[in-house]
Design a protein around this motif. Structure first.
Motif, PDB file in Angstrom:
ATOM      1  N   GLU A 161      28.333  16.921 -20.449  1.00 30.16           N
ATOM      2  CA  GLU A 161      27.491  17.014 -21.651  1.00 30.16           C
ATOM      3  C   GLU A 161      28.216  17.772 -22.760  1.00 30.16           C
ATOM      4  OE1 GLU A 161      23.161  18.826 -23.112  1.00 30.16           O
ATOM      5  OE2 GLU A 161      23.830  19.136 -21.060  1.00 30.16           O
ATOM      6  N   ILE A 162      28.767  18.918 -22.420  1.00 30.16           N
ATOM      7  CA  ILE A 162      29.468  19.711 -23.430  1.00 30.16           C
ATOM      8  C   ILE A 162      30.792  19.045 -23.796  1.00 30.16           C
ATOM      9  CG2 ILE A 162      30.439  21.969 -23.990  1.00 30.16           C
ATOM     10  CD1 ILE A 162      28.412  23.177 -22.013  1.00 30.16           C
ATOM     11  N   GLY A 163      31.461  18.475 -22.798  1.00 33.28           N
ATOM     12  CA  GLY A 163      32.731  17.805 -23.044  1.00 33.28           C
ATOM     13  C   GLY A 163      32.606  16.659 -24.039  1.00 33.28           C
ATOM     14  N   LYS A 164      31.525  15.892 -23.945  1.00 36.54           N
ATOM     15  CA  LYS A 164      31.302  14.796 -24.891  1.00 36.54           C
ATOM     16  C   LYS A 164      31.164  15.331 -26.317  1.00 36.54           C
ATOM     17  CE  LYS A 164      28.975  11.631 -21.659  1.00 36.54           C
ATOM     18  NZ  LYS A 164      27.672  11.018 -21.293  1.00 36.54           N
ATOM     19  N   ALA A 165      30.455  16.436 -26.482  1.00 32.80           N
ATOM     20  CA  ALA A 165      30.286  17.024 -27.817  1.00 32.80           C
ATOM     21  C   ALA A 165      31.623  17.510 -28.371  1.00 32.80           C
ATOM     22  CB  ALA A 165      29.281  18.174 -27.754  1.00 32.80           C
ATOM     23  N   ILE A 166      32.442  18.082 -27.498  1.00 31.66           N
ATOM     24  CA  ILE A 166      33.755  18.574 -27.927  1.00 31.66           C
ATOM     25  C   ILE A 166      34.666  17.404 -28.312  1.00 31.66           C
ATOM     26  CG2 ILE A 166      35.846  19.734 -27.111  1.00 31.66           C
ATOM     27  CD1 ILE A 166      33.957  21.562 -25.444  1.00 31.66           C
ATOM     28  N   ALA A 167      34.639  16.349 -27.504  1.00 28.75           N
ATOM     29  CA  ALA A 167      35.450  15.161 -27.816  1.00 28.75           C
ATOM     30  C   ALA A 167      35.015  14.522 -29.134  1.00 28.75           C
ATOM     31  CB  ALA A 167      35.349  14.148 -26.680  1.00 28.75           C
ATOM     32  N   ALA A 168      33.694  14.509 -29.378  1.00 24.35           N
ATOM     33  CA  ALA A 168      33.176  13.932 -30.622  1.00 24.35           C
ATOM     34  C   ALA A 168      33.629  14.727 -31.837  1.00 24.35           C
ATOM     35  CB  ALA A 168      31.649  13.876 -30.572  1.00 24.35           C
ATOM     36  N   ALA A 169      33.950  16.009 -31.630  1.00 25.70           N
ATOM     37  CA  ALA A 169      34.419  16.854 -32.725  1.00 25.70           C
ATOM     38  C   ALA A 169      35.922  16.718 -32.964  1.00 25.70           C
ATOM     39  CB  ALA A 169      34.073  18.317 -32.443  1.00 25.70           C
ATOM     40  N   GLY A 170      36.588  15.886 -32.149  1.00 26.71           N
ATOM     41  CA  GLY A 170      37.995  15.608 -32.393  1.00 26.71           C
ATOM     42  C   GLY A 170      38.985  16.323 -31.496  1.00 26.71           C
ATOM     43  N   PHE A 171      38.499  16.932 -30.423  1.00 26.12           N
ATOM     44  CA  PHE A 171      39.375  17.646 -29.486  1.00 26.12           C
ATOM     45  C   PHE A 171      39.424  16.905 -28.151  1.00 26.12           C
ATOM     46  CE2 PHE A 171      37.437  20.697 -32.365  1.00 26.12           C
ATOM     47  CZ  PHE A 171      38.521  21.442 -32.806  1.00 26.12           C
ATOM     48  N   VAL A 172      40.410  17.235 -27.333  1.00 22.05           N
ATOM     49  CA  VAL A 172      40.451  16.739 -25.957  1.00 22.05           C
ATOM     50  C   VAL A 172      39.977  17.870 -25.046  1.00 22.05           C
ATOM     51  CG1 VAL A 172      41.875  15.855 -24.087  1.00 22.05           C
ATOM     52  CG2 VAL A 172      42.336  15.146 -26.436  1.00 22.05           C
ATOM     53  N   PRO A 173      38.770  17.748 -24.460  1.00 23.80           N
ATOM     54  CA  PRO A 173      38.260  18.824 -23.611  1.00 23.80           C
ATOM     55  C   PRO A 173      38.848  18.763 -22.199  1.00 23.80           C
ATOM     56  CG  PRO A 173      36.646  17.069 -23.725  1.00 23.80           C
ATOM     57  CD  PRO A 173      37.790  16.661 -24.618  1.00 23.80           C
ATOM     58  N   ILE A 174      39.207  19.925 -21.666  1.00 21.05           N
ATOM     59  CA  ILE A 174      39.559  20.044 -20.252  1.00 21.05           C
ATOM     60  C   ILE A 174      38.314  20.509 -19.509  1.00 21.05           C
ATOM     61  CG2 ILE A 174      40.984  21.182 -18.527  1.00 21.05           C
ATOM     62  CD1 ILE A 174      43.116  21.602 -20.657  1.00 21.05           C
ATOM     63  N   LEU A 175      37.833  19.696 -18.571  1.00 26.70           N
ATOM     64  CA  LEU A 175      36.686  20.047 -17.753  1.00 26.70           C
ATOM     65  C   LEU A 175      37.215  20.710 -16.478  1.00 26.70           C
ATOM     66  CD1 LEU A 175      34.593  16.747 -18.103  1.00 26.70           C
ATOM     67  CD2 LEU A 175      34.956  18.575 -19.772  1.00 26.70           C
ATOM     68  N   GLU A 176      36.729  21.924 -16.213  1.00 25.39           N
ATOM     69  CA  GLU A 176      37.272  22.692 -15.075  1.00 25.39           C
ATOM     70  C   GLU A 176      36.156  23.092 -14.106  1.00 25.39           C
ATOM     71  OE1 GLU A 176      39.941  26.660 -13.972  1.00 25.39           O
ATOM     72  OE2 GLU A 176      39.213  26.379 -16.021  1.00 25.39           O
ATOM     73  N   PRO A 177      35.800  22.233 -13.165  1.00 26.80           N
ATOM     74  CA  PRO A 177      34.861  22.603 -12.108  1.00 26.80           C
ATOM     75  C   PRO A 177      35.643  23.165 -10.914  1.00 26.80           C
ATOM     76  CG  PRO A 177      35.220  20.237 -12.064  1.00 26.80           C
ATOM     77  CD  PRO A 177      36.129  20.795 -13.135  1.00 26.80           C
ATOM     78  N   GLU A 178      35.992  24.435 -10.980  1.00 28.02           N
ATOM     79  CA  GLU A 178      36.838  25.054  -9.953  1.00 28.02           C
ATOM     80  C   GLU A 178      36.119  25.109  -8.604  1.00 28.02           C
ATOM     81  OE1 GLU A 178      38.897  29.389  -8.902  1.00 28.02           O
ATOM     82  OE2 GLU A 178      38.286  28.945 -10.957  1.00 28.02           O
ATOM     83  N   ILE A 179      36.841  24.806  -7.543  1.00 31.88           N
ATOM     84  CA  ILE A 179      36.326  24.976  -6.181  1.00 31.88           C
ATOM     85  C   ILE A 179      36.977  26.220  -5.593  1.00 31.88           C
ATOM     86  CG2 ILE A 179      36.368  24.030  -3.840  1.00 31.88           C
ATOM     87  CD1 ILE A 179      35.973  21.283  -4.981  1.00 31.88           C
ATOM     88  N   ASP A 180      36.161  27.128  -5.104  1.00 36.80           N
ATOM     89  CA  ASP A 180      36.641  28.378  -4.510  1.00 36.80           C
ATOM     90  C   ASP A 180      37.541  28.057  -3.314  1.00 36.80           C
ATOM     91  OD1 ASP A 180      36.931  30.818  -3.122  1.00 36.80           O
ATOM     92  OD2 ASP A 180      34.992  31.541  -3.845  1.00 36.80           O
ATOM     93  N   ILE A 181      38.770  28.558  -3.321  1.00 35.03           N
ATOM     94  CA  ILE A 181      39.716  28.230  -2.251  1.00 35.03           C
ATOM     95  C   ILE A 181      39.331  28.859  -0.916  1.00 35.03           C
ATOM     96  CG2 ILE A 181      41.620  27.958  -3.899  1.00 35.03           C
ATOM     97  CD1 ILE A 181      42.734  30.652  -2.850  1.00 35.03           C
ATOM     98  N   HIS A 182      38.418  29.819  -0.932  1.00 35.93           N
ATOM     99  CA  HIS A 182      38.034  30.513   0.302  1.00 35.93           C
ATOM    100  C   HIS A 182      36.845  29.854   1.008  1.00 35.93           C
ATOM    101  CE1 HIS A 182      40.853  33.611  -0.818  1.00 35.93           C
ATOM    102  NE2 HIS A 182      40.251  33.764  -1.977  1.00 35.93           N
ATOM    103  N   MET A 183      36.330  28.749   0.458  1.00 33.24           N
ATOM    104  CA  MET A 183      35.194  28.066   1.066  1.00 33.24           C
ATOM    105  C   MET A 183      35.542  27.504   2.442  1.00 33.24           C
ATOM    106  SD  MET A 183      33.746  25.787  -2.084  1.00 33.24           S
ATOM    107  CE  MET A 183      32.931  24.716  -0.913  1.00 33.24           C
TER     108      MET A 183
END
Length: 295
Positions: A161-183
């Motif tokens: 949702e936020i990434g689409k708004a950022i892209a519409a403003a002319g930027f390339v968004p990096i989406l970072e859904p980090e997974i905890d390495i200790h899981m």
């Protein structure tokens, strides 16, 4: 959008240097660099010290476009200067390195096994300033701590949702859904995450371009299907607490996945090193991460 920068991000060899420690992570980053909390009296002094550290890295003769594609900046870094230029202009004009801005404001409390991003107030104003500062793209981080389908879907919903708004403003968004390495169930979380990302990518218009910053996976080449999607400019890996040696070994087993390391990049750097010692350590770090990124 700067098309020259976009083509560089799509096609050139190299990796992304993450220099975006925020208020919460800055004391730890400074401590590792050899500056204890006792060395600064308040946030103003703390942020100046970390900017000095980042400037030292960016100004180093070994920090060059031949091995580094882009650098991720904290908001205060974007508004600060390096060698007389605003940081983004120094990176691109002087070094040929793409400037990317961290836009998230930290994490909410754990719910359904994940930490969503806090609301980003005045995002439009921040993006307007980023445009003035000649920023290429953005980055925003969430964290997954359990293989919970409801929680992971909520994270990807929010990121897109936020990434689409950022892209519409002319930027390339990096989406970072980090997974905890200790899981304990990290591989299961990665499977859920990949399927959610692939489903959400189907909803994007052809002109909506995004990137992903993902934790190094348990199964080699696990994210290849994401990388091949037409809306995805590049997929990069975070070190997530692995040492530089571990990170590089894992990265090298994932063709076309490139690094976006923070702690692994600055490992071994110290405020008390001579310029020669500092540059040699940074050169060794950059070369090892570059080598792993182009395998």
């Amino acid at each position: 959008m700067n098309m020259l920068q976009l083509e560089r991000m799509k096609n050139d060899n190299g990796f992304i240097a993450a220099l975006d420690q925020s208020g919460g992570s800055t004391p730890k980053a400074l401590a590792i660099y050899g500056i204890p909390k006792e060395a600064y009296a308040d946030d103003t002094e703390m942020f100046q010290l970390v900017h000095d550290m980042r400037s030292r890295i960016m100004e180093s003769p070994v920090f060059t476009k031949e091995r580094i594609l882009a650098a991720i900046l904290f908001e205060k870094t974007m508004d600060s200067k390096v060698d007389g230029k605003y940081s983004a202009d120094y990176l691109w004009v002087t070094k040929g390195i793409l400037p990317i801005l961290k836009v998230d404001k930290g994490l909410l409390d754990l719910e359904n096994g994940v930490q969503l991003m806090k609301p980003i107030p005045n995002l439009d104003d921040l993006l307007s300033r980023a445009k003035e500062r000649h920023i290429f793209g953005t980055k925003m981080r969430s964290v997954i701590k359990e293989a919970n389908k409801i929680g992971i879907k909520a994270i990807i919903d929010q990121q897109f949702e936020i990434g689409k708004a950022i892209a519409a403003a002319g930027f390339v968004p990096i989406l970072e859904p980090e997974i905890d390495i200790h899981m304990a169930d990290k591989a299961a979380a990665e499977e859920i995450l990949k399927q959610e990302i692939l489903e959400h990518l189907k909803t994007l218009d052809a002109n909506c371009l995004v990137m992903f910053k993902l934790t190094l996976p348990e199964v080699d080449n696990f994210y290849e299907e994401i990388m091949k999607q037409p809306n995805v400019v590049r997929t990069v890996a975070l070190s997530g607490g692995y040492s530089r040696k571990e990170s590089n070994e894992k990265l090298a087993r994932n063709p076309k996945l490139i690094a976006s390391f923070s702690r692994a990049l600055t490992e071994g750097l110290n405020v008390n090193q001579s310029e020669e010692e500092f540059n040699n350590m940074l050169d060794e770090s950059i070369q090892s991460i570059y080598d792993a990124s182009i395998k």
